[in-house]
Design a protein around this motif. Structure first.
Motif, mmCIF file in Angstrom:
data_model
loop_
_atom_site.group_PDB
_atom_site.id
_atom_site.type_symbol
_atom_site.label_atom_id
_atom_site.label_comp_id
_atom_site.label_asym_id
_atom_site.label_seq_id
_atom_site.Cartn_x
_atom_site.Cartn_y
_atom_site.Cartn_z
ATOM 1 N N PHE A 112 0.692 -1.265 0.048
ATOM 2 C CA PHE A 112 0.012 0.030 -0.035
ATOM 3 C C PHE A 112 0.963 1.232 0.058
ATOM 4 O O PHE A 112 0.649 2.130 -0.760
ATOM 5 N N ARG A 115 0.820 0.314 -4.568
ATOM 6 C CA ARG A 115 0.179 -0.631 -5.365
ATOM 7 C C ARG A 115 -1.303 -1.178 -5.108
ATOM 8 O O ARG A 115 -1.714 -1.607 -5.883
ATOM 9 N N LEU A 116 -1.742 -0.441 -3.878
ATOM 10 C CA LEU A 116 -2.870 -0.581 -3.704
ATOM 11 C C LEU A 116 -4.090 0.593 -3.149
ATOM 12 O O LEU A 116 -3.059 1.694 -2.853
ATOM 13 N N ASN A 117 -5.231 0.889 -3.810
ATOM 14 C CA ASN A 117 -5.639 2.208 -3.207
ATOM 15 C C ASN A 117 -6.159 1.946 -1.889
ATOM 16 O O ASN A 117 -6.432 0.582 -1.359
ATOM 17 N N ASP A 163 -9.408 1.614 -0.578
ATOM 18 C CA ASP A 163 -10.476 0.491 -0.590
ATOM 19 C C ASP A 163 -9.675 -1.023 -0.485
ATOM 20 O O ASP A 163 -10.179 -1.552 0.132
ATOM 21 N N GLU A 164 -8.860 -0.887 -1.358
ATOM 22 C CA GLU A 164 -8.365 -2.466 -1.802
ATOM 23 C C GLU A 164 -7.629 -2.655 -0.624
ATOM 24 O O GLU A 164 -7.539 -3.912 -0.068
ATOM 25 N N PHE A 165 -6.536 -1.911 -0.055
ATOM 26 C CA PHE A 165 -5.945 -2.223 1.306
ATOM 27 C C PHE A 165 -6.916 -2.643 2.215
ATOM 28 O O PHE A 165 -6.614 -3.419 3.016
ATOM 29 N N SER A 166 -7.916 -1.894 2.644
ATOM 30 C CA SER A 166 -9.007 -1.975 3.597
ATOM 31 C C SER A 166 -9.562 -3.606 3.417
ATOM 32 O O SER A 166 -9.679 -4.300 4.596
ATOM 33 N N GLU A 167 -9.996 -3.618 1.953
ATOM 34 C CA GLU A 167 -10.658 -5.173 1.762
ATOM 35 C C GLU A 167 -9.603 -6.241 2.180
ATOM 36 O O GLU A 167 -9.989 -7.429 2.696
ATOM 37 N N ARG A 168 -8.528 -6.087 1.728
ATOM 38 C CA ARG A 168 -7.463 -7.184 1.607
ATOM 39 C C ARG A 168 -7.043 -7.324 3.280
ATOM 40 O O ARG A 168 -6.661 -8.316 3.633
ATOM 41 N N ILE A 218 -5.207 -12.995 -1.971
ATOM 42 C CA ILE A 218 -4.908 -11.651 -1.501
ATOM 43 C C ILE A 218 -3.828 -10.979 -2.015
ATOM 44 O O ILE A 218 -3.519 -9.817 -2.420
ATOM 45 N N ASP A 274 -1.818 -10.705 -7.137
ATOM 46 C CA ASP A 274 -1.485 -9.847 -8.353
ATOM 47 C C ASP A 274 -0.407 -8.980 -7.700
ATOM 48 O O ASP A 274 -0.273 -7.764 -8.275
#
Length: 119
Positions: A28, A32-34, A36-41, A57, A60
């Motif tokens: 993050f 590499r992650l936004n 929202d993606e960071f929170s979900e992952r 997780i 990618d």
């Protein structure tokens, strides 16, 4: 059946989850992650029970939990730090051996500025 497939069913513990979360945080921070993606992952890492749960997780992302990573640039030994560690020893030797050798101690701040001033 190869060893990789057998390991996927192995349950993970707190240490593995913390390692995965740290790796995810690094991904993050490197962009590499936004958010929202960071929170979900992050939630998926917290809920993971087996190594197989962690695999999607990080599918990618360039690094995965448990893989040996190349050392970060920040963790590589800085040659300037080694030089700064040796300079006091040289200054001490000058103080003992050379008349007016105590003047060598004045070189420490100057060398520090020369080595680290233009970072």
């Amino acid at each position: 059946m190869n060893g990789v497939k057998e390991d996927e069913g192995v349950r993970i513990g707190t240490a593995e989850r913390e390692e995965a979360q740290e790796l995810l945080s690094r991904q993050f921070s490197e962009g590499r992650l936004n958010p929202d993606e960071f929170s979900e992952r992050s939630a998926a890492v917290a809920a993971a029970v087996t190594r197989a749960d962690l695999a999607p997780i990080f599918a990618d992302l360039p690094a995965r939990p448990g893989e040996h990573r190349t050392p970060d640039i920040a963790h590589q030994r800085d040659w300037r730090a080694v030089v700064m560690a040796l300079i006091p020893l040289v200054a001490l030797a000058c103080t003992i051996v050379v008349p007016h050798g105590w003047l060598a101690w004045l070189a420490l701040p100057v060398l520090g500025l020369l080595l680290y001033g233009r970072r």
